[in-house]
Design an enzyme around this catalytic site. Structure first.
Site: not given
Ligand SMILES: *[C@@H]1O[C@H](CO)[C@@H](O)[C@H](O)[C@H]1NC(C)=O
Ligand SMILES: *[C@@H]1O[C@H](CO)[C@@H](O)[C@H](O)[C@H]1NC(C)=O
Length: 364
Positions: A41, A315, A318
């Site tokens: 993810s 960040d 992501h």
């Protein structure tokens, strides 16, 4: 747009998942009744994304899937509609195997095999093996990935040599395809399988390989060889998916090309509303606004760009919510074009919610 301060204490895992259901009590023939997702993810800003894709004036929707890990037993009733097994930092290869290779997972020891075992343990509580388990899976959408990115990111960041990391690729792909195979054997017939993102554009990896000679970067500022690595994974994955399709002609395996779409954003950022491409929004230091010792969310640091929606990267690892919106819309398009009848089979009311489910992770 949420402010940085409301985001800093949370890391959210996002999985692109479609929940095209009206509710388990009224499954619609031809429409998915459940969604099960596996993978690592993407982390996002933590906002539930509602994405509209204007297609004959209708909005398509992702729906929130409850996370499996950390859920209380009471929630398990909801799981029949679907559940998200994905965990931030998860790898395809298991942690003991990676450890044998000298690769240590930074944030979790959960691998795809662990997620799959959790699913198999949960299954008897969702259906009765003798009757409707195959039926349940036949009517489910399985989202397998994105997974594998961490198997490579960890060793790259730990300074492993590329030759050695390349050797992991067929093993990673094998874990993904054998997981799909297991689910096919249990009755699943529809899979979405996203490929890897362009790793060479990730601020964390760009920082790690900072100072590479100019000719190593493409016009977008991404590292060409790292992107080729991601493409190599994607090619191998697609080859294996094709073999699976040939072996199981009744099964629908939809590859989702995260790489190509994301590269389109890097090539023409302004077309998508972005100003910063390879710089992280949340973080500090260096040309990529990323320093592993001062990363986003590390209290008491709060270094957030003033306009996250103009950044592709959140960040260092992501994507921002704004980038995820674009990526998610592509997933919808690919699903719709792969299953042309879906739009007719699922009632408008069932398709009108598009959200990205996320999973809370308190530490990073
Ligand atoms: C871990 O992965 C390796 C290589 O894929 C496999 O041989 C081994 O059986 C796995 N171990 C566990 C505990 O799943
Ligand atoms: C992962 O780590 C936890 C705690 O450190 C441990 O209890 C668990 O058994 C580990 N799981 C695997 C699959 O290694």
């Amino acid at each position: 747009m949420a402010s940085c301060s409301s985001l800093k204490q949370h890391f959210f895992v996002i999985i692109f998942v479609f929940l095209i259901i009206t509710g388990i009590s009224s499954p619609v023939n031809g429409c998915f009744t459940s969604i099960f997702s596996f993978g690592d993810s993407l982390t996002d800003t933590g906002n539930l994304l509602e994405i509209s894709v204007s297609e004959s004036a209708e909005a398509l929707g992702f729906s929130l899937l409850p996370p499996f890990y950390g859920s209380k037993n009471g929630r398990w009733k909801e799981f029949q509609k679907g559940v998200n097994f994905a965990v931030a930092g998860a790898t395809a290869l298991n942690s003991s195997f990676l450890a044998e290779q000298g690769i240590h997972s930074v944030s979790t020891n959960i691998s795809l095999g662990v997620e799959l075992n959790s699913f198999k343990k949960l299954l008897p509580s969702l259906c009765s093996p003798s009757s409707n388990c195959r039926e349940l899976l036949r009517n489910s959408l399985i989202v397998m990935g994105e997974i594998g990115g961490n198997d490579y990111n960890h060793p790259f960041l730990q300074g492993e040599n590329t030759e050695k990391i390349l050797q992991l690729v067929p093993l990673v792909v094998d874990v993904i395809t054998s997981s799909i195979n297991e689910l096919i054997e249990l009755g699943a017939e529809t899979f979405l399988v996203p490929g890897n993102f362009p790793n060479g554009c990730s601020p964390s990896l760009l920082t790690n390989f900072q100072g590479s000679s100019k000719d190593k970067y493409d016009s977008t500022g991404c590292l060409t060889w790292l992107n080729k690595f991601s493409q190599h994974h994607n090619r191998l994955l697609q080859n294996e998916l094709e073999k699976l399709r040939n072996r199981h002609p009744n099964v629908n395996i939809i590859y989702v090309d995260y790489y190509s779409f994301t590269m389109r954003i890097y090539r023409s950022p302004e077309q998508f509303g972005f100003k910063e491409t390879v710089k992280a929004c949340c973080g500090m230091g260096g040309p990529y606004n990323y320093d592993p010792s001062k990363s986003c969310g590390y209290p008491p640091l709060e270094r957030c760009c003033s306009d996250p929606s103009s950044y592709i990267n959140w960040d260092g690892f992501h994507y921002t919510e704004a980038a995820n919106r674009w990526i998610a819309s592509v997933v919808v398009e690919e699903l719709m074009s792969a299953i042309p009848g879906l739009k007719n089979l699922c009632p408008t009311s069932a398709i009108n919610k598009l959200r990205i489910p996320y999973q809370h992770k308190s530490t990073f």
